[in-house]
Scaffold this motif. Structure first.
Motif, PDB file in Angstrom:
ATOM      1  N   LEU A   1      34.661  49.951  23.550  1.00 48.85           N
ATOM      2  CA  LEU A   1      33.705  51.016  23.248  1.00 48.85           C
ATOM      3  C   LEU A   1      32.798  50.640  22.079  1.00 48.85           C
ATOM      4  O   LEU A   1      31.591  50.877  22.119  1.00 48.85           O
ATOM      5  CB  LEU A   1      34.433  52.324  22.957  1.00 48.85           C
ATOM      6  N   ALA A   2      33.386  50.031  21.039  1.00 47.11           N
ATOM      7  CA  ALA A   2      32.590  49.607  19.892  1.00 47.11           C
ATOM      8  C   ALA A   2      31.589  48.524  20.296  1.00 47.11           C
ATOM      9  O   ALA A   2      30.428  48.545  19.868  1.00 47.11           O
ATOM     10  CB  ALA A   2      33.499  49.098  18.776  1.00 47.11           C
ATOM     11  N   ALA A   3      32.023  47.583  21.130  1.00 46.47           N
ATOM     12  CA  ALA A   3      31.133  46.520  21.585  1.00 46.47           C
ATOM     13  C   ALA A   3      30.007  47.099  22.445  1.00 46.47           C
ATOM     14  O   ALA A   3      28.854  46.668  22.346  1.00 46.47           O
ATOM     15  CB  ALA A   3      31.913  45.468  22.366  1.00 46.47           C
ATOM     16  N   LEU A   4      30.326  48.072  23.267  1.00 46.70           N
ATOM     17  CA  LEU A   4      29.311  48.701  24.112  1.00 46.70           C
ATOM     18  C   LEU A   4      28.262  49.400  23.254  1.00 46.70           C
ATOM     19  O   LEU A   4      27.060  49.285  23.506  1.00 46.70           O
ATOM     20  CB  LEU A   4      29.966  49.684  25.070  1.00 46.70           C
ATOM     21  N   LEU A   5      28.708  50.105  22.214  1.00 52.17           N
ATOM     22  CA  LEU A   5      27.781  50.785  21.322  1.00 52.17           C
ATOM     23  C   LEU A   5      26.918  49.795  20.536  1.00 52.17           C
ATOM     24  O   LEU A   5      25.803  50.120  20.142  1.00 52.17           O
ATOM     25  CB  LEU A   5      28.537  51.704  20.363  1.00 52.17           C
ATOM     26  N   ALA A   6      27.451  48.583  20.308  1.00 50.68           N
ATOM     27  CA  ALA A   6      26.699  47.551  19.592  1.00 50.68           C
ATOM     28  C   ALA A   6      25.807  46.733  20.533  1.00 50.68           C
ATOM     29  O   ALA A   6      25.148  45.789  20.099  1.00 50.68           O
ATOM     30  CB  ALA A   6      27.663  46.626  18.858  1.00 50.68           C
ATOM     31  N   GLY A   7      25.812  47.065  21.818  1.00 49.49           N
ATOM     32  CA  GLY A   7      24.970  46.368  22.769  1.00 49.49           C
ATOM     33  C   GLY A   7      25.543  45.065  23.291  1.00 49.49           C
ATOM     34  O   GLY A   7      24.833  44.279  23.902  1.00 49.49           O
ATOM     35  N   GLN A   8      26.816  44.821  23.059  1.00 45.16           N
ATOM     36  CA  GLN A   8      27.468  43.587  23.517  1.00 45.16           C
ATOM     37  C   GLN A   8      28.209  43.883  24.819  1.00 45.16           C
ATOM     38  O   GLN A   8      29.421  44.068  24.838  1.00 45.16           O
ATOM     39  CB  GLN A   8      28.420  43.066  22.450  1.00 45.16           C
ATOM     40  N   ARG A   9      27.463  43.906  25.914  1.00 45.19           N
ATOM     41  CA  ARG A   9      28.009  44.343  27.191  1.00 45.19           C
ATOM     42  C   ARG A   9      29.071  43.412  27.743  1.00 45.19           C
ATOM     43  O   ARG A   9      30.054  43.870  28.322  1.00 45.19           O
ATOM     44  CB  ARG A   9      26.886  44.520  28.200  1.00 45.19           C
ATOM     45  N   THR A  10      28.918  42.105  27.588  1.00 41.60           N
ATOM     46  CA  THR A  10      29.912  41.159  28.113  1.00 41.60           C
ATOM     47  C   THR A  10      31.240  41.324  27.397  1.00 41.60           C
ATOM     48  O   THR A  10      32.301  41.392  28.032  1.00 41.60           O
ATOM     49  CB  THR A  10      29.405  39.707  27.978  1.00 41.60           C
ATOM     50  N   LYS A  11      31.185  41.389  26.070  1.00 36.55           N
ATOM     51  CA  LYS A  11      32.405  41.584  25.284  1.00 36.55           C
ATOM     52  C   LYS A  11      33.057  42.919  25.630  1.00 36.55           C
ATOM     53  O   LYS A  11      34.282  43.006  25.751  1.00 36.55           O
ATOM     54  CB  LYS A  11      32.097  41.530  23.795  1.00 36.55           C
ATOM     55  N   ALA A  12      32.248  43.943  25.817  1.00 37.15           N
ATOM     56  CA  ALA A  12      32.765  45.261  26.170  1.00 37.15           C
ATOM     57  C   ALA A  12      33.465  45.227  27.521  1.00 37.15           C
ATOM     58  O   ALA A  12      34.545  45.811  27.683  1.00 37.15           O
ATOM     59  CB  ALA A  12      31.635  46.283  26.186  1.00 37.15           C
ATOM     60  N   ALA A  13      32.880  44.548  28.483  1.00 33.48           N
ATOM     61  CA  ALA A  13      33.478  44.477  29.819  1.00 33.48           C
ATOM     62  C   ALA A  13      34.804  43.732  29.802  1.00 33.48           C
ATOM     63  O   ALA A  13      35.791  44.184  30.391  1.00 33.48           O
ATOM     64  CB  ALA A  13      32.513  43.802  30.784  1.00 33.48           C
ATOM     65  N   ILE A  14      34.844  42.609  29.102  1.00 39.12           N
ATOM     66  CA  ILE A  14      36.074  41.811  29.056  1.00 39.12           C
ATOM     67  C   ILE A  14      37.175  42.576  28.333  1.00 39.12           C
ATOM     68  O   ILE A  14      38.310  42.665  28.818  1.00 39.12           O
ATOM     69  CB  ILE A  14      35.809  40.451  28.381  1.00 39.12           C
ATOM     70  N   ALA A  15      36.862  43.138  27.175  1.00 36.99           N
ATOM     71  CA  ALA A  15      37.865  43.887  26.416  1.00 36.99           C
ATOM     72  C   ALA A  15      38.312  45.127  27.193  1.00 36.99           C
ATOM     73  O   ALA A  15      39.498  45.471  27.198  1.00 36.99           O
ATOM     74  CB  ALA A  15      37.313  44.282  25.049  1.00 36.99           C
ATOM     75  N   GLY A  16      37.377  45.793  27.853  1.00 37.16           N
ATOM     76  CA  GLY A  16      37.718  46.987  28.617  1.00 37.16           C
ATOM     77  C   GLY A  16      38.644  46.685  29.778  1.00 37.16           C
ATOM     78  O   GLY A  16      39.634  47.392  29.999  1.00 37.16           O
ATOM     79  N   LEU A  17      38.348  45.634  30.530  1.00 38.12           N
ATOM     80  CA  LEU A  17      39.206  45.262  31.655  1.00 38.12           C
ATOM     81  C   LEU A  17      40.598  44.842  31.186  1.00 38.12           C
ATOM     82  O   LEU A  17      41.607  45.217  31.789  1.00 38.12           O
ATOM     83  CB  LEU A  17      38.564  44.144  32.463  1.00 38.12           C
TER      84      LEU A  17
END
Length: 69
Positions: A27-43
Motif C-alpha cells: 500500500l505504501a509503495a502504491l501511494l508512492a507511485g511504485q507500482r511494480t514494488k506494490a504488486a510484488i509485495a502485495g502478491l
C-alpha cells in the motif's frame, strides 16, 4: 477442495505477521507511485496470509515439511 494442514504453530504466526507487513508495504509503495514494488509485495503478502489462513502451503507439501505439531 480440502488439503491436509501442514502449516501451524510459530510458522503460521510468522506467515501471518509477514503477510500483513507486506500488504502494508504494498500500500505504501502504491501511494508512492511504485507500482511494480506494490504488486510484488502485495502478491507475496496475500500468498503468506492465504497460507496462514488455510494452514496449507504447497511448497511445504512438495518438500514433505509439516509444522503443525
Amino acid at each position: 477442495m480440502n488439503y491436509p494442514k501442514n502449516v501451524g504453530g510459530t510458522d503460521r504466526i510468522i506467515r501471518g505477521v509477514l503477510g500483513i507487513w507486506l500488504v502494508v508495504v504494498a500500500l505504501a509503495a502504491l501511494l508512492a507511485g511504485q507500482r511494480t514494488k506494490a504488486a510484488i509485495a502485495g502478491l507475496a503478502g496475500i500468498g503468506l496470509l492465504q497460507n496462514a489462513w488455510t494452514q496449507f502451503c504447497g511448497c511445504n507439501a512438495l518438500f514433505g515439511i509439516d509444522t503443525t505439531q
